[in-house]
Design an enzyme around this catalytic site. Sequence first.
Site, short mmCIF file in Angstrom:
data_model
loop_
_atom_site.label_atom_id
_atom_site.label_comp_id
_atom_site.label_asym_id
_atom_site.label_seq_id
_atom_site.Cartn_x
_atom_site.Cartn_y
_atom_site.Cartn_z
N LYS A 156 21.49 -5.84 -26.59
CA LYS A 156 22.00 -5.87 -25.25
C LYS A 156 21.05 -6.14 -24.29
O LYS A 156 20.14 -5.39 -23.72
CB LYS A 156 22.54 -4.30 -25.17
CG LYS A 156 23.50 -4.21 -24.17
CD LYS A 156 24.16 -3.06 -23.97
CE LYS A 156 25.08 -2.40 -22.81
NZ LYS A 156 26.20 -3.29 -22.38
N1 PMP Z 1 30.49 -6.41 -25.54
C1 PMP Z 1 29.72 -6.63 -24.39
C2 PMP Z 1 29.30 -7.75 -24.07
C3 PMP Z 1 29.36 -5.21 -23.68
O1 PMP Z 1 28.41 -5.40 -22.69
C4 PMP Z 1 29.67 -4.14 -24.11
C5 PMP Z 1 29.40 -2.95 -23.36
N2 PMP Z 1 28.00 -2.50 -23.86
C6 PMP Z 1 30.62 -3.96 -25.20
C7 PMP Z 1 31.05 -5.27 -25.89
C8 PMP Z 1 31.06 -2.79 -25.82
O2 PMP Z 1 29.82 -2.06 -26.35
P1 PMP Z 1 29.93 -0.35 -26.39
O3 PMP Z 1 31.22 0.05 -26.94
O4 PMP Z 1 28.92 -0.14 -27.27
O5 PMP Z 1 29.85 -0.05 -24.95
#
Ligand code: PMP
Length: 292
Positions: A156
């Site tokens: 991320k």
């Molecule tokens: N895809 C992207 C590109 C994101 O930024 C996020 C948010 N973190 C998600 C998917 C969903 O991830 P999570 O469920 O871990 O928040």
Amino acid sequence: MANYYNENTIIYLDGKFVKAAESKIDLYSQSLHYGFAVFEGIRSYRTTNGSTQIFKAKEHYDRLKHSADSLRLPYQYNSEELIEATYEVLKQNNLQNAYIRPLVYGPSNMSFNLNTESHLTIQAWEMGAFLGDKLLRIGTSTFQRPNPKGFKITAKAAGHYVNSILASYEAKDLGYDEALLTDMNGFVAEGPGANMFFEKNGKLFTPSLGNILPGITRATVLEICKELGISVEEKFFTKEEVYGSDAAFFCGTAAEVIGWESLDGIAFNKDWNDTMGKKVQDAYKAIIVANK
Ligand code: PMP
């Protein structure tokens, strides 16, 4: 812009609890110039017994470490100490339903040489659960997700969000609520900040891992489906397979579980209330506020 902090807000910065308004960032930070930083998006909820609980705290902090390691940013923390620090930030700011944003960023460094130090901050602000009942009108983006051969796609990383923001701007310019991005092969990938599922013939489908961020909510949805006996298949598919299917939804920490009204103007067959997505949404709503 939204009010994320005021003169009393406390953040965690490099091991200390300090005032947000008095904290400064180095204008020569590599992160500001190149987007070379990693972060998390976490939520806490007031649970049914009134306590404050960070949802999937360990999963998020483990992913933060994975992200920092992927970019070779120095990272000397363990998830447990950061979870403890996060609870303290929530307490000091009197927050229960909050969005929590840990960020690991680089020092002043304009070169492309390895960093020998990094900084870590944890910020939090009020965010009510929004599990919207307003369904989203989604538009397929002309922007594709970053090619995993060019990026650490499972990290991320801050810089990846230039892609997300461009896609979101484009979708909103065209009158949609949000974008759906494809991968470099043209298969459906994810939203700018959420993973997606769609329902067809009594089954859910979601893009396979490989070209998407492996969402923690996506993993939770897979667990919920297992418990509810809903069958899910992970595969690569095109937007045409999603067109006119029974239903679709986004899932993510901030988005939670939110249904779609249409994709590229094509409505879904089922009333959201009659879908597997709605069952998943109801289960998710219960899990996030359950005491552990
Ligand atoms: N895809 C992207 C590109 C994101 O930024 C996020 C948010 N973190 C998600 C998917 C969903 O991830 P999570 O469920 O871990 O928040």
